[in-house]
Design an enzyme around this catalytic site. Structure first.
Site, PDB file in Angstrom:
ATOM      1  N   GLU A 294       0.835  -1.213   0.000  1.00 52.40           N
ATOM      2  CA  GLU A 294       0.000   0.000   0.000  1.00 52.40           C
ATOM      3  C   GLU A 294       0.862   1.251   0.000  1.00 52.40           C
ATOM      4  O   GLU A 294       1.847   1.330   0.740  1.00 52.40           O
ATOM      5  CB  GLU A 294      -0.893  -0.033   1.244  1.00 52.40           C
ATOM      6  CG  GLU A 294      -2.232   0.583   1.028  1.00 52.40           C
ATOM      7  CD  GLU A 294      -3.082  -0.203   0.026  1.00 52.40           C
ATOM      8  OE1 GLU A 294      -3.048   0.126  -1.176  1.00 52.40           O
ATOM      9  OE2 GLU A 294      -3.773  -1.147   0.455  1.00 52.40           O
ATOM     10  N   HIS A 295       0.443   2.204  -0.840  1.00 58.32           N
ATOM     11  CA  HIS A 295       1.173   3.470  -0.982  1.00 58.32           C
ATOM     12  C   HIS A 295       2.621   3.216  -1.395  1.00 58.32           C
ATOM     13  O   HIS A 295       3.533   3.899  -0.917  1.00 58.32           O
ATOM     14  CB  HIS A 295       1.130   4.295   0.324  1.00 58.32           C
ATOM     15  CG  HIS A 295      -0.146   5.063   0.472  1.00 58.32           C
ATOM     16  ND1 HIS A 295      -0.370   6.264  -0.152  1.00 58.32           N
ATOM     17  CD2 HIS A 295      -1.292   4.776   1.146  1.00 58.32           C
ATOM     18  CE1 HIS A 295      -1.589   6.709   0.151  1.00 58.32           C
ATOM     19  NE2 HIS A 295      -2.174   5.811   0.929  1.00 58.32           N
TER      20      HIS A 295
ATOM     21  N   GLY B  59     -11.915   2.917  -1.127  1.00 63.34           N
ATOM     22  CA  GLY B  59     -10.604   2.278  -1.243  1.00 63.34           C
ATOM     23  C   GLY B  59     -10.636   1.049  -2.131  1.00 63.34           C
ATOM     24  O   GLY B  59      -9.736   0.211  -2.096  1.00 63.34           O
TER      25      GLY B  59
ATOM     26  N   SER C 263     -12.931   4.763  -8.863  1.00 67.99           N
ATOM     27  CA  SER C 263     -12.624   5.824  -9.837  1.00 67.99           C
ATOM     28  C   SER C 263     -11.839   5.273 -11.012  1.00 67.99           C
ATOM     29  O   SER C 263     -12.130   5.589 -12.169  1.00 67.99           O
ATOM     30  CB  SER C 263     -11.793   6.942  -9.214  1.00 67.99           C
ATOM     31  OG  SER C 263     -12.205   7.241  -7.939  1.00 67.99           O
TER      32      SER C 263
ATOM     33  N   ASP D  36      -4.215   0.452  -9.883  1.00 70.31           N
ATOM     34  CA  ASP D  36      -5.650   0.220 -10.065  1.00 70.31           C
ATOM     35  C   ASP D  36      -5.995  -0.070 -11.523  1.00 70.31           C
ATOM     36  O   ASP D  36      -6.797  -0.966 -11.820  1.00 70.31           O
ATOM     37  CB  ASP D  36      -6.436   1.422  -9.541  1.00 70.31           C
ATOM     38  CG  ASP D  36      -6.120   1.696  -8.067  1.00 70.31           C
ATOM     39  OD1 ASP D  36      -5.550   0.804  -7.422  1.00 70.31           O
ATOM     40  OD2 ASP D  36      -6.437   2.792  -7.578  1.00 70.31           O
TER      41      ASP D  36
END
Ligand code: GLA
Length: 399
Positions: free
Chosen positions: A34-35, A126, A130, A173
């Site tokens: 993550e990140h 999360g 989008s 994503d």
């Protein structure tokens, strides 16, 4: 959303047109990593059974007309062009403009389309709703122009194109939405984009649950997200200016490949402090956790994978500071209800957690979350618990 509901919605929005294609682009749950995608470090997501759906009717002109099954996203219209003016931040048309700009500039699209959009993905959760929207709309415009882009290349370009909406996101994503394989977890590497598919163990279940806090990337969470990215860049610059790293590779990935996570963390402790140290430490430790988690997945080491999830959550909470009280409480409730590990998933600042349980314990986990979390606070109306099914990547079907 059933196919009939989708067709009815299209007919109500665009009476005269007839759809020729249907597009489906899935959301994802990131299991670990993550990140780190924006620093080109590997990640381990899987696609969900929930997706954005678009019905497409090509037009003879360059107009793009948009309608959405959700009344809160009103109808929109614009003309295809290589450079589009963004609408005010938060307007959903910007996702379509991001997609349109790419398809015109890089693939030569000229025909517009009537597009009806419906999503089963909760927004700001999360789960990459989008990016699923941008991917679905881009594929829809490709279908209208008889274009069939190569998925890996398209994913990398879409990641850059989506920055039009103002979030400086990484490429995870779009990569998973376009390249996922049913029944599999993906290990994704960046620059160049590479996807390794790993079978999801048959008796493991990844359960996704919403904290009740909406993390709006198009609004407040965007600034926090971009700030984390900037923190990483400044930590890297400080680290590279130290005498110890003279002549060393100039990226997180280069440094990690050269020194390994443990030695780098040690170098960072001596050369950084405060926030820079914490942000860099998350990059190094998360890189090591992704590698270990991949090994656990392949070996079927359930407990081991769970421990990496817990450690990732702690690092995101303490070093990267992207958690919140509700996410912490929900992860804790998951552990108390039989999960072997749990962590926030996605950008954080609200949204969902992902928890790992044995298939036979999934129901116990669900009722445990209800009792220990949803029944106890203002989150009751936000109750959203999903047993994730590793889904396939985006599909375009001719009707
Ligand atoms: C968002 C971004 C991704 C990734 C995650 C955090 O979902 O779109 O690129 O950075 O946050 O891992």
């Amino acid at each position: 959303m059933t196919p009939d509901e989708l067709h009815d919605g299209f007919a109500r929005a665009f009476a005269a047109a007839r759809p020729t294609h249907r597009v489906r682009a899935p959301g994802r749950v990131n299991l670990i990593g993550e990140h780190v995608d924006y620093n080109e470090l590997p990640v381990l997501p899987m696609a969900l059974q929930l997706a954005v759906h678009v019905l497409v009717a090509p037009r003879d002109d360059a107009t793009v007309r948009l309608a959405n099954a959700q009344p809160r996203y009103g109808p929109r219209e614009f003309a295809l062009a290589p450079t589009l003016e963004p609408s005010p931040a938060g307007d959903w048309v910007n996702y379509a403009k991001a997609a349109a700009q790419l398809v015109v500039r890089d693939y030569g699209a000229t025909r517009g389309a009537d597009l009806f959009v419906a999503s089963d993905l909760p927004p700001a959760a999360g789960l990459a709703s989008s990016s699923a929207l941008v991917v679905a709309l881009a594929l829809a415009l490709c279908a209208a122009n008889a274009l069939a882009p190569q998925p890996l290349e398209f994913a990398a370009r879409l990641a850059a194109a989506e920055r039009f909406v103002g979030t400086n996101s990484g490429g995870m994503d779009q990569a998973i939405a376009l390249n996922a394989r049913a029944g599999h977890v993906c290990r994704i590497e960046f620059a160049p984009l590479r996807v390794e598919t790993l079978p999801a163990p048959a008796n493991w279940r990844f359960v996704v649950a919403h904290s009740g806090v909406e993390a709006h990337k198009a609004a407040g969470a965007r600034e926090h997200y971009n700030a984390r990215r900037a923190d990483c860049e400044s930590a890297l610059a400080q680290l590279l200016s130290s005498a110890e790293l003279r002549g060393a590779p100039r990226s997180y990935r280069g440094l990690l490949e050269h020194f390994g996570a443990e030695r780098l963390a040690w170098i960072a402790e001596r050369n950084l402090s405060g926030r820079s140290l914490a942000r860099a430490r998350h990059q190094f430790s998360e890189f090591a956790r992704v590698a270990r988690a991949r090994r656990c997945l392949v070996a079927g080491d359930f407990e081991g994978f769970g421990a990496e999830l817990d450690a990732s959550h702690a690092s995101l909470r303490d070093d990267f500071e992207v958690s919140c009280a509700q996410l912490d409480a929900l992860a804790e409730a998951a552990r108390a209800s039989g999960a072997v590990g749990a962590r926030l998933t996605g950008a954080g600042f609200g949204g969902c957690i992902v928890a790992l349980v044995q298939a036979s314990d999934a129901e116990r986990l669900k009722s445990g979350l209800r009792e220990r979390f949803y029944a106890r606070g203002p989150s009751r109306e936000h109750e959203f618990v999903l047993v994730a099914e590793p889904g396939a990547g985006a599909q375009v079907s001719a009707l």
